[in-house]
Write a protein that holds these residues in place. Structure first.
Motif, PDB file in Angstrom:
ATOM      1  N   GLY A 129      -3.136   6.342  -3.761  1.00 21.26           N
ATOM      2  CA  GLY A 129      -3.907   5.119  -3.548  1.00 21.26           C
ATOM      3  C   GLY A 129      -3.127   3.976  -2.923  1.00 21.26           C
ATOM      4  O   GLY A 129      -3.492   2.818  -3.088  1.00 21.26           O
ATOM      5  N   LYS A 130      -2.061   4.296  -2.190  1.00 24.51           N
ATOM      6  CA  LYS A 130      -1.264   3.239  -1.541  1.00 24.51           C
ATOM      7  C   LYS A 130      -2.107   2.489  -0.519  1.00 24.51           C
ATOM      8  O   LYS A 130      -2.213   1.256  -0.551  1.00 24.51           O
ATOM      9  CB  LYS A 130      -0.036   3.860  -0.841  1.00 24.51           C
ATOM     10  CG  LYS A 130       0.902   4.605  -1.757  1.00 24.51           C
ATOM     11  CD  LYS A 130       2.044   5.249  -1.020  1.00 24.51           C
ATOM     12  CE  LYS A 130       1.654   6.471  -0.184  1.00 24.51           C
ATOM     13  NZ  LYS A 130       1.190   7.622  -0.946  1.00 24.51           N
ATOM     14  N   SER A 131      -2.686   3.278   0.401  1.00 23.35           N
ATOM     15  CA  SER A 131      -3.477   2.637   1.454  1.00 23.35           C
ATOM     16  C   SER A 131      -4.696   1.921   0.866  1.00 23.35           C
ATOM     17  O   SER A 131      -5.052   0.828   1.296  1.00 23.35           O
ATOM     18  CB  SER A 131      -3.912   3.675   2.484  1.00 23.35           C
ATOM     19  OG  SER A 131      -2.787   4.399   2.947  1.00 23.35           O
ATOM     20  N   THR A 132      -5.305   2.542  -0.153  1.00 27.37           N
ATOM     21  CA  THR A 132      -6.463   1.917  -0.798  1.00 27.37           C
ATOM     22  C   THR A 132      -6.103   0.550  -1.372  1.00 27.37           C
ATOM     23  O   THR A 132      -6.829  -0.424  -1.212  1.00 27.37           O
ATOM     24  CB  THR A 132      -6.990   2.821  -1.932  1.00 27.37           C
ATOM     25  OG1 THR A 132      -7.193   4.135  -1.400  1.00 27.37           O
ATOM     26  CG2 THR A 132      -8.291   2.301  -2.503  1.00 27.37           C
ATOM     27  N   LEU A 133      -4.938   0.487  -2.047  1.00 29.01           N
ATOM     28  CA  LEU A 133      -4.539  -0.781  -2.656  1.00 29.01           C
ATOM     29  C   LEU A 133      -4.310  -1.856  -1.588  1.00 29.01           C
ATOM     30  O   LEU A 133      -4.739  -3.001  -1.741  1.00 29.01           O
ATOM     31  CB  LEU A 133      -3.284  -0.600  -3.516  1.00 29.01           C
ATOM     32  CG  LEU A 133      -2.688  -1.886  -4.094  1.00 29.01           C
ATOM     33  CD1 LEU A 133      -3.697  -2.631  -4.966  1.00 29.01           C
ATOM     34  CD2 LEU A 133      -1.422  -1.613  -4.903  1.00 29.01           C
ATOM     35  N   PRO A 159      -3.589  14.478   2.021  1.00 25.52           N
ATOM     36  CA  PRO A 159      -2.533  13.596   2.534  1.00 25.52           C
ATOM     37  C   PRO A 159      -2.995  12.950   3.833  1.00 25.52           C
ATOM     38  O   PRO A 159      -3.453  13.630   4.742  1.00 25.52           O
ATOM     39  CB  PRO A 159      -1.374  14.559   2.760  1.00 25.52           C
ATOM     40  CG  PRO A 159      -1.580  15.625   1.746  1.00 25.52           C
ATOM     41  CD  PRO A 159      -3.069  15.770   1.620  1.00 25.52           C
ATOM     42  N   THR A 160      -2.915  11.652   3.911  1.00 22.12           N
ATOM     43  CA  THR A 160      -3.540  10.926   5.001  1.00 22.12           C
ATOM     44  C   THR A 160      -2.540  10.208   5.906  1.00 22.12           C
ATOM     45  O   THR A 160      -2.406  10.506   7.081  1.00 22.12           O
ATOM     46  CB  THR A 160      -4.520   9.877   4.421  1.00 22.12           C
ATOM     47  OG1 THR A 160      -5.382  10.542   3.505  1.00 22.12           O
ATOM     48  CG2 THR A 160      -5.338   9.230   5.511  1.00 22.12           C
ATOM     49  N   THR A 161      -1.856   9.241   5.318  1.00 20.74           N
ATOM     50  CA  THR A 161      -0.975   8.409   6.133  1.00 20.74           C
ATOM     51  C   THR A 161       0.206   9.236   6.642  1.00 20.74           C
ATOM     52  O   THR A 161       0.878   9.892   5.848  1.00 20.74           O
ATOM     53  CB  THR A 161      -0.471   7.223   5.294  1.00 20.74           C
ATOM     54  OG1 THR A 161      -1.596   6.636   4.648  1.00 20.74           O
ATOM     55  CG2 THR A 161       0.229   6.203   6.156  1.00 20.74           C
ATOM     56  N   ALA A 162       0.422   9.217   7.962  1.00 23.36           N
ATOM     57  CA  ALA A 162       1.502  10.026   8.524  1.00 23.36           C
ATOM     58  C   ALA A 162       2.581   9.162   9.159  1.00 23.36           C
ATOM     59  O   ALA A 162       3.582   9.668   9.640  1.00 23.36           O
ATOM     60  CB  ALA A 162       0.950  10.980   9.575  1.00 23.36           C
ATOM     61  N   LEU A 193      -4.557  -0.865 -12.327  1.00 23.20           N
ATOM     62  CA  LEU A 193      -5.385  -1.384 -11.237  1.00 23.20           C
ATOM     63  C   LEU A 193      -6.841  -1.535 -11.693  1.00 23.20           C
ATOM     64  O   LEU A 193      -7.687  -2.038 -10.960  1.00 23.20           O
ATOM     65  CB  LEU A 193      -5.284  -0.412 -10.060  1.00 23.20           C
ATOM     66  CG  LEU A 193      -5.592  -0.921  -8.675  1.00 23.20           C
ATOM     67  CD1 LEU A 193      -4.924  -2.250  -8.394  1.00 23.20           C
ATOM     68  CD2 LEU A 193      -5.154   0.096  -7.644  1.00 23.20           C
ATOM     69  N   HIS A 194      -7.092  -1.047 -12.902  1.00 22.74           N
ATOM     70  CA  HIS A 194      -8.439  -1.158 -13.465  1.00 22.74           C
ATOM     71  C   HIS A 194      -8.316  -1.665 -14.882  1.00 22.74           C
ATOM     72  O   HIS A 194      -7.301  -1.422 -15.519  1.00 22.74           O
ATOM     73  CB  HIS A 194      -9.144   0.209 -13.441  1.00 22.74           C
ATOM     74  CG  HIS A 194      -9.302   0.732 -12.059  1.00 22.74           C
ATOM     75  ND1 HIS A 194      -8.384   1.574 -11.492  1.00 22.74           N
ATOM     76  CD2 HIS A 194     -10.234   0.492 -11.124  1.00 22.74           C
ATOM     77  CE1 HIS A 194      -8.745   1.853 -10.252  1.00 22.74           C
ATOM     78  NE2 HIS A 194      -9.867   1.204  -9.995  1.00 22.74           N
ATOM     79  N   PRO A 195      -9.346  -2.339 -15.382  1.00 24.82           N
ATOM     80  CA  PRO A 195      -9.242  -2.915 -16.728  1.00 24.82           C
ATOM     81  C   PRO A 195      -9.109  -1.823 -17.779  1.00 24.82           C
ATOM     82  O   PRO A 195      -9.748  -0.783 -17.673  1.00 24.82           O
ATOM     83  CB  PRO A 195     -10.569  -3.669 -16.897  1.00 24.82           C
ATOM     84  CG  PRO A 195     -11.483  -3.118 -15.863  1.00 24.82           C
ATOM     85  CD  PRO A 195     -10.642  -2.630 -14.746  1.00 24.82           C
TER      86      PRO A 195
HETATM   87  N1  GTP Z   1     -11.367   6.556  -8.371  1.00 25.09           N
HETATM   88  C1  GTP Z   1     -10.338   6.085  -7.693  1.00 25.09           C
HETATM   89  N2  GTP Z   1     -10.033   6.612  -6.513  1.00 25.09           N
HETATM   90  C2  GTP Z   1      -8.978   6.120  -5.840  1.00 25.09           C
HETATM   91  C3  GTP Z   1      -8.190   5.060  -6.341  1.00 25.09           C
HETATM   92  N3  GTP Z   1      -7.213   4.800  -5.450  1.00 25.09           N
HETATM   93  C4  GTP Z   1      -7.383   5.658  -4.445  1.00 25.09           C
HETATM   94  N4  GTP Z   1      -8.435   6.456  -4.659  1.00 25.09           N
HETATM   95  C5  GTP Z   1      -8.891   7.544  -3.782  1.00 25.09           C
HETATM   96  O1  GTP Z   1      -7.850   8.484  -3.687  1.00 25.09           O
HETATM   97  C6  GTP Z   1      -7.755   9.008  -2.381  1.00 25.09           C
HETATM   98  C7  GTP Z   1      -6.394   8.765  -1.795  1.00 25.09           C
HETATM   99  O2  GTP Z   1      -6.214   7.394  -1.553  1.00 25.09           O
HETATM  100  P1  GTP Z   1      -5.269   6.847  -0.403  1.00 25.09           P
HETATM  101  O3  GTP Z   1      -5.282   5.362  -0.471  1.00 25.09           O
HETATM  102  O4  GTP Z   1      -5.533   7.499   0.888  1.00 25.09           O
HETATM  103  O5  GTP Z   1      -3.888   7.370  -0.945  1.00 25.09           O
HETATM  104  P2  GTP Z   1      -2.447   7.243  -0.289  1.00 25.09           P
HETATM  105  O6  GTP Z   1      -1.507   7.039  -1.416  1.00 25.09           O
HETATM  106  O7  GTP Z   1      -2.449   6.235   0.787  1.00 25.09           O
HETATM  107  O8  GTP Z   1      -2.249   8.715   0.266  1.00 25.09           O
HETATM  108  P3  GTP Z   1      -1.363   9.264   1.500  1.00 25.09           P
HETATM  109  O9  GTP Z   1      -1.565   8.339   2.608  1.00 25.09           O
HETATM  110  O10 GTP Z   1      -1.883  10.599   1.755  1.00 25.09           O
HETATM  111  O11 GTP Z   1       0.037   9.313   1.013  1.00 25.09           O
HETATM  112  C8  GTP Z   1      -8.874   8.357  -1.589  1.00 25.09           C
HETATM  113  O12 GTP Z   1      -9.965   9.209  -1.579  1.00 25.09           O
HETATM  114  C9  GTP Z   1      -9.182   7.104  -2.392  1.00 25.09           C
HETATM  115  O13 GTP Z   1     -10.509   6.699  -2.236  1.00 25.09           O
HETATM  116  C10 GTP Z   1      -8.555   4.517  -7.623  1.00 25.09           C
HETATM  117  O14 GTP Z   1      -7.916   3.605  -8.150  1.00 25.09           O
HETATM  118  N5  GTP Z   1      -9.642   5.066  -8.232  1.00 25.09           N
END
Ligand code: GTP
Ligand code: MG
Length: 820
Positions: free
Chosen positions: A300-304, A320-323, A485-487
């Motif tokens: 969830g790095k990119s998500t955050l 795995p997404t971010t390259a 990241l969540h309550p």
């Molecule tokens: N339910 C839930 N899903 C999450 C959370 N954070 C991330 N996700 C999901 O987990 C998946 C991976 O999230 P990314 O943000 O792509 O993870 P990342 O760490 O950037 O991954 P890489 O880029 O592959 O290293 C996505 O489908 C997100 O929607 C969270 O806190 N809760």
């Protein structure tokens, strides 16, 4: 290594010597001796004390009601006449007695009086009472005698301040005369008893010196106000007393100077200089803090980052997404720039399909290298407000992957990190290793752990999951904050949880110092440009005075000079190669001597552990890795010094061989991997050195980071960890013996690999250094030839004279300001 040409012979290790060293018995020193001999080993100190430093004869001092032991640190060198010498002491350590805890570490560069003493240059290592240098056995004998006397002194008279004079002859037999003033500066009262002129006093080292202690010469010992630390807290093992005050912030002035420089160059249509100055300007505007988001795949790095920025900026996904390494900086307009190696940067629109070739194609491609760097400029209020560069990184799955190595390296160049872990998975070994690396060698860990995906588990479970992760993180360091990241309880909202993370990040972002240093660095580079303007002005005036035939001749001369320069260059390149080998040998010998320590340390741990098998399989890989990182941090200091010298040498050679040219520097405003030397080790006079180092920016970062983050793969790639049946079935003691043997082999291999890696990185770095400098010379030479050949717009001499004057005045103003 895929380049064996780098000289296998130069990278081997003297195994015979090593095995001789490693079989020698390990005496376990005690008392003062333990403190002094343990500076490279004691936790808390070993990261601070550079590998090449030695402790000089320590001096007792009473501060308030307590005794302290203070020792100076200096680097031994070989003098020109091949006798032993010392560089001026650079630091000091003070312990509290009898607790033997570090009360303070002192950087002598930042203490006016000692910094001034350091100006006097190298010291011959002969003790005050003789003018010959001591051999190692004699030196050791005398040191041990002093330690013994000090132990007795401190235990017999812990509450009295007397008898100090009786110690003086011991010091006269050890300390060079030039070292005394350092102790006097740190302990003003020591001037009354610590004298170099007591050589008539003959010591019998073999006897206990209790008799001489009875000479009751009272020394008035008052406590120097500047150095008193009231009742030190013993938990805080290192509290630097002399805080570095950063030099004057020149940011505002630099902006105005740059503007003036630009006007000068623009008015004379000197496009090349204008471009350079514009690049400097954008460099000045880079944010002052760099924060990396790290963690394994899909944590969830990119998500955050998207949530923090409140926009769906970065692609996210279940696989795995971010390259790539993605750098996000605040700016006036949104833009996206992509850099592939060996290609010109591409500008793309900031939209979804711009990411197509930048994502990981399939889940199986985990281990490929990080191929590109993406730079996003965003007009985002939060980013604007905290003024940081955020870096999204690819997931680093296992410690052995190249990608993990690259992410580790990047971390060494960031100011802080946010590590994402998942609430649905246990903390992995890689995650622990990440955390360890962020904690090692830092007083304040600059890392925040954020737990994602807690929303996918039931609310009842969340509390215990979070508590469990907190406990595991605390085992690495109790100082690392862990936030959900969540309550975790109903009373809190999603938004509040995110806010807490936001606030914590804002607290980590301590701005200031870095910007101050960078503005000074830019000022230094501006001086170079002004010199260049002056050179151009002079050339223009000379040309204006020439007739056609003369111009023709000058043009031919310029071309001939260029050919000559090529030849001269070849010679410089060969010499630089020699210097590289020397640098490598230097590093190598440090590594080999550190290896003895490493072996001792780990053998000792293996001896102590009740269960050798568990230690071997579970602790050892990480212990070894940690020790290699510590070693790397120290080597980096040494490397930086050698590099700075070599770069300076290169510059001198260049200016001697190409006297008509000023040295032209290149600036890459968007280089995201600038090297960050430890500022605390730089004196103001070293700013110039820092500038030199940053000049080779990304290339130096490459080796710096190898040295820092490199040995990740070594530990797992060279050794089989899981023990075979034949070992498991042995008795514990037998296991221990077998493993002690094995330990030696493993460390041999790891160090071998480590040396090889460093050798290869050095080779690349020096090549690049030489190529870059050569390119600059050629470009400069060509532009000069061109200046002669083209007539250009006619501008009379007065115009150029005016420019020379203005540039000169501005240059003088900047140099004056930098000296303050
Ligand atoms: N339910 C839930 N899903 C999450 C959370 N954070 C991330 N996700 C999901 O987990 C998946 C991976 O999230 P990314 O943000 O792509 O993870 P990342 O760490 O950037 O991954 P890489 O880029 O592959 O290293 C996505 O489908 C997100 O929607 C969270 O806190 N809760
Ligand atoms: Mg990602």
């Amino acid at each position: 290594m895929n380049n064996p040409v780098a000289g296998a012979s130069e990278m081997t290790i003297d195994r015979d010597l090593l095995s001789q060293l490693s079989v020698r018995s390990i005496p376990e020193p005690m008392g003062v001796e333990a403190l002094i001999r343990g500076i490279h080993r004691s936790p808390g100190l070993r990261e601070w004390v550079t590998l090449e430093s030695v402790a000089l004869a320590p001096v007792p001092v009473k501060r308030g009601k307590r005794w302290r032991i203070l020792t100076l640190l200096a680097v031994p060198i070989q003098l020109e006449n091949r006798s032993a010498g010392l560089n001026p002491p650079w630091g000091a350590i003070e312990w509290v007695w009898p607790e033997q805890v570090v009360a303070q570490t002192i950087n002598l560069l930042w203490y006016e009086e000692t910094a001034a003493l350091r100006q006097s240059g190298v010291i011959t290592a002969s003790p005050a009472d003789t003018n010959v240098t001591l051999g190692i056995p004699e030196q050791t004998r005398r040191e041990n005698a002093l330690f013994l006397v000090l132990d007795q002194f401190l235990s017999s008279n812990p509450n009295q301040q007397a008898h100090l004079s009786s110690l003086a002859p011991h010091y006269a037999g050890l300390l060079p005369e030039e070292v005394y003033p350092y102790y006097w500066a740190l302990i003003p009262t020591s001037k009354q008893w610590l004298r170099p002129d007591v050589s008539a006093f003959v010591l019998t080292y073999s006897q206990s010196s209790s008799e001489s202690l009875t000479q009751n010469q009272k020394a008035e010992v008052s406590v120097p106000a500047k150095l008193v630390v009231e009742e030190p807290s013993f938990q805080e093992s290192i509290t630097p007393l002399l805080e570095l005050t950063p030099p004057t912030d020149l940011t505002k002035q630099v902006e105005s100077w740059l503007h003036q420089g630009l006007m000068l160059a623009e008015a004379r249509e000197l496009q090349e200089v204008v471009t350079d100055l514009q690049a400097l300007d954008s460099r000045l505007r880079l944010p002052g803090f760099r924060l990396a988001f790290v963690g394994e795949f899909s944590r969830g790095k990119s998500t955050l980052i998207n949530r923090l920025l409140e926009q769906p900026l970065l692609p996210v996904g279940n696989l795995p997404t971010t390259a790539t390494l993605i750098s996000i900086v605040p700016g006036l307009e949104d833009s996206m720039e992509v850099r592939f190696p060996q290609r010109l940067p591409e500008v793309r629109p900031l939209q979804e399909d711009s990411w197509q070739d930048l994502l990981i194609p399939e889940a199986t491609a985990k281990n490929q290298d990080v191929l590109a760097q993406v730079r996003l400029t965003l007009n985002n209020p939060w980013l604007q407000k905290i003024d940081v560069e955020l870096i999204d990184t690819p997931g680093a799955g296992d410690l052995t992957s190249r990608r993990a190595a690259q992410v580790f390296s990047l971390l060494s160049q960031c100011d802080a990190a946010v590590m994402l872990v998942s609430g649905t998975l246990p903390l992995s070994l890689t995650e622990v290793a990440f955390l360890e690396q962020e904690v090692i060698g830092r007083n304040v860990p600059r890392v925040l752990v954020v737990v994602s995906k807690l929303d996918t588990i039931s609310e009842e479970e969340r509390i215990s999951v979070l508590a469990d992760i907190r406990e595991r993180v605390a085992r690495v360091s109790a100082k690392i904050p862990v936030l959900p990241l969540h309550p975790v309880d109903k009373a809190r909202s999603e938004a509040r949880a995110l806010e807490a993370v936001q606030t914590q990040i804002e607290m980590m972002v301590v701005k200031g110092e870095r910007r101050v240093w960078r503005s000074r660095q830019v000022a230094g580079q501006l001086v170079q440009r002004l010199k260049q303007l002056i050179e151009i002005g002079k050339a223009k005036i000379a040309i204006a005075q020439m007739g056609i035939a003369e111009k023709e001749k000058a043009s031919q001369q310029a071309q001939a000079a260029m050919q000559e320069a090529q030849l001269g260059w070849e010679q410089i390149r060969l010499n630089l190669e020699q210097r590289r080998l020397q640098c490598y040998k230097n590093l190598q010998s440090r590594i080999v001597s550190a290896k003895t320590d490493l072996l001792e340390l780990l053998t000792f741990e293996l001896k102590k552990t009740p269960n050798p098998k568990t230690w071997w399989e579970q602790d050892f890989p990480f212990r070894l890795r940690r020790e290699l990182v510590v070693l790397s941090r120290k080597l980096e200091n040494l490397l930086m010094k050698v590099l700075a010298q070599d770069i300076e040498w290169l510059q001198e050679e260049v200016s001697r061989n190409f006297p008509t040219q000023s040295y032209r520097t290149t600036v890459d405003a968007s280089a995201t991997q600038e090297i960050l030397p430890s500022f605390r080790d730089l004196s103001l006079a070293d700013v110039r050195q820092y500038r030199l180092l940053t000049r080779i920016g990304s290339s130096a970062a490459m080796i710096g980071s190898y040295v820092l983050g490199g040995p990740i793969g070594i530990v797992t790639s060279t050794v089989v960890w899981i023990l075979g049946e034949q070992i498991i079935n042995k008795e514990v003691e037998e296991q221990r013996n077998l493993l002690t043997q094995e330990l030696r082999c493993v460390i041999d291999k790891a160090i071998d690999e480590y040396c090889r890696g460093i050798g290869e990185s050095l080779r690349q770095l020096y090549n690049q250094l030489s190529e870059e400098t050569k390119q600059e010379q050629i470009v400069w030479q060509q532009s000069k030839t061109l200046a002669i050949q083209t007539n250009g717009v006619h501008q009379d001499e007065q115009v150029w004279e005016q420019m020379i004057n203005d540039a000169f005045n501005l240059k003088t103003e900047i140099i004056q300001a930098l000296k303050k």
